[in-house]
Motif scaffolding. Structure first.
Motif, PDB file in Angstrom:
ATOM      1  N   PRO A 242     -41.882 -20.293   2.408  1.00 18.36           N
ATOM      2  CA  PRO A 242     -40.518 -20.259   2.416  1.00 18.36           C
ATOM      3  C   PRO A 242     -39.979 -21.932   2.661  1.00 18.36           C
ATOM      4  O   PRO A 242     -38.851 -22.292   2.061  1.00 18.36           O
ATOM      5  N   ALA A 243     -40.655 -22.772   3.677  1.00 15.52           N
ATOM      6  CA  ALA A 243     -40.095 -24.087   3.805  1.00 15.52           C
ATOM      7  C   ALA A 243     -40.340 -24.816   2.435  1.00 15.52           C
ATOM      8  O   ALA A 243     -39.458 -25.810   2.218  1.00 15.52           O
ATOM      9  N   GLU A 246     -37.802 -24.179  -0.033  1.00 14.66           N
ATOM     10  CA  GLU A 246     -36.444 -24.571   0.310  1.00 14.66           C
ATOM     11  C   GLU A 246     -36.465 -26.026   0.006  1.00 14.66           C
ATOM     12  O   GLU A 246     -35.401 -26.643  -0.397  1.00 14.66           O
ATOM     13  N   GLN A 247     -37.494 -26.881   0.263  1.00 10.47           N
ATOM     14  CA  GLN A 247     -37.275 -28.381   0.026  1.00 10.47           C
ATOM     15  C   GLN A 247     -37.717 -28.717  -1.380  1.00 10.47           C
ATOM     16  O   GLN A 247     -37.100 -29.703  -1.920  1.00 10.47           O
ATOM     17  N   ARG A 249     -36.477 -26.855  -3.976  1.00 10.20           N
ATOM     18  CA  ARG A 249     -35.560 -26.140  -4.677  1.00 10.20           C
ATOM     19  C   ARG A 249     -34.915 -26.819  -5.908  1.00 10.20           C
ATOM     20  O   ARG A 249     -34.498 -28.142  -5.640  1.00 10.20           O
ATOM     21  N   ARG A 273     -33.585 -17.464   4.487  1.00 11.62           N
ATOM     22  CA  ARG A 273     -33.109 -18.959   4.043  1.00 11.62           C
ATOM     23  C   ARG A 273     -32.419 -18.785   2.628  1.00 11.62           C
ATOM     24  O   ARG A 273     -32.076 -19.736   1.970  1.00 11.62           O
ATOM     25  N   GLN A 274     -32.324 -17.474   2.122  1.00 16.33           N
ATOM     26  CA  GLN A 274     -31.443 -17.171   0.895  1.00 16.33           C
ATOM     27  C   GLN A 274     -31.921 -17.969  -0.344  1.00 16.33           C
ATOM     28  O   GLN A 274     -31.102 -18.688  -0.830  1.00 16.33           O
ATOM     29  N   LEU A 275     -33.282 -18.050  -0.482  1.00 14.94           N
ATOM     30  CA  LEU A 275     -33.754 -18.716  -1.563  1.00 14.94           C
ATOM     31  C   LEU A 275     -34.030 -17.973  -2.917  1.00 14.94           C
ATOM     32  O   LEU A 275     -34.344 -16.640  -2.715  1.00 14.94           O
TER      33      LEU A 275
END
Length: 398
Positions: A242-243, A246-247, A249, A273-275
């Motif tokens: 997830p992290a 996010e980074q 994206r 995180r709404q990814l």
């Protein structure tokens, strides 16, 4: 004079068409044993109907008969999953397997095991029949258990499994360790044990390198990063992906193919995180997975940051390496050393370290490389051939 037929009981909780490293390894070893033994060996393979993933179901006959080979697939009772469900499934498997073997005569018992209990079953049957035992250990379950369940309440359980491990390893004639990283653990505890080191290797279905697909990607389009495999405690994807997503994206689109104990944890963390740059897909047959490999720009691998996994050599690494594709791997300990020495064009970062993962990603060289020497060195057919010779020699000494 007709040669004496050696009868070997072969225990593997997973077997094709089920999906798992143990399943594919078992099938390759059975093939090697039959090839070498000919009419001098009869194998009774006792396993389960495909059950590893609820999202991947394949039908298979409960009984198969071939020349010198009988496959008995045990249909497990339905359960709601979780630790108790897994324990009940194995207990049922063990009871039926013991009943199957009880009335039959064997010259040797082989058991391949990741969570120790199939090894315990093999040791128990071998002891009851007074025959030699060959163990194939794919994980250090006691150390994994202590790392994942580290609360005080679990200490009696860890102690119990430690006692079972001691009995099993001492009972075995030969113990194969799929990772050389396991050797210090076992040699320090069982200095009188006889240990072999036959790793998973590259399956015959994956020995051909894959082409790079950057020509099919529009300029500026996100890179396609693929993870294919189990989603459990050992992989720790829910702790890192997830992290990373996010980074990265806008730059990377992740594709995750698999299932396991922490699938829901990963899904929920991505949702929180709404990814929208991570696609979760159910497991697919091996014939289809190569298509996903071909379409990927980078292959992603990760192990959780626990002591037990610092000794592991992931089975997926061999498959990834054979593809020729760039590899982005979050590992520590033995795997780090192995990759640096054996696998070209692999960017490695410490397990669960997001900052280092991003740094490693920037170092990925987006081109396929020639890893034919690796494939030749670690071809599963050759490795299983050597392992089969060792098993046959053991069975022949009875």
């Amino acid at each position: 004079m007709r040669p004496v037929t050696k009868r070997i009981l072969f225990l593997s909780f997973f077997y094709p068409p089920d999906l798992s490293a143990g399943s594919f390894r078992s099938a390759a070893l059975v093939k090697a044993l039959r090839s070498q033994g000919g009419d001098r060996v009869h194998l009774d393979v006792v396993t389960t109907r495909p059950n590893r993933y609820n999202t991947f179901k394949r039908e298979a006959d409960s009984s198969e008969q071939h020349d010198g080979l009988h496959i008995r697939r045990i249909v497990l009772p339905k359960n709601k999953g979780g630790l108790l469900g897994q324990a009940w499934s194995f207990l049922y498997f063990a009871i039926v397997a013991f009943r199957f073997a009880r009335a039959r005569k064997y010259d040797a018992v082989f058991a391949t095991s990741s969570r120790l209990m199939t090894a315990v079953l093999g040791a128990f049957i071998a002891a009851c029949k007074g025959v030699q035992l060959y163990l194939d250990i794919r994980d250090i379950f006691v150390e994994t258990l202590a790392g994942v369940f580290n609360a005080t309440v679990w200490r009696p359980v860890v102690w119990l499994f430690s006692m079972l491990e001691r009995w099993v390893i001492r009972r075995a004639t030969i113990v194969n360790l799929v990772s050389p990283g396991f050797l210090p653990y076992f040699q320090s505890r069982y200095p009188d044990g006889r240990f072999s080191l036959f790793p998973n290797g590259v399956d015959a279905d994956f020995i051909e390198p894959l082409g790079c697909t950057d020509k099919g990607r529009v300029k500026g389009e996100p890179l396609r990063v693929l993870y294919a495999g189990n989603i459990g405690d050992g992989q720790g994807l829910h702790l890192i992906l997830p992290a990373l997503a996010e980074q990265l994206r806008g730059r990377v689109r992740f594709q995750v193919i698999g299932d396991g104990r922490h699938f829901s944890s990963l899904r929920d963390a991505l949702s929180l995180r709404q990814l929208d740059n991570v696609e979760l897909l159910a497991p697919v047959p091996r014939q289809q997975i190569k298509l996903f490999y071909e379409q990927a720009d980078v292959l992603f691998l990760h192990l959780n940051d626990l002591q037990a996994f610092k000794r592991v050599l992931p089975s997926k690494l061999f498959e990834y390496a054979a593809s020729g594709k760039p590899i982005w791997a979050g590992v520590s300990g033995f795997s780090t050393d192995f990759i640096s020495k054996e696998v070209a064009n692999a960017a490695v970062f410490p397990s669960c370290d997001v900052a280092c993962a991003i740094e490693a990603f920037e170092a990925v060289h987006l081109a396929s490389v020639d890893r034919r020497q690796f494939v030749e060195r670690y071809g599963r057919e050759r490795i299983m051939g050597e392992m089969a010779r060792e098993i046959m020699a053991m069975a022949g000494s009875t």
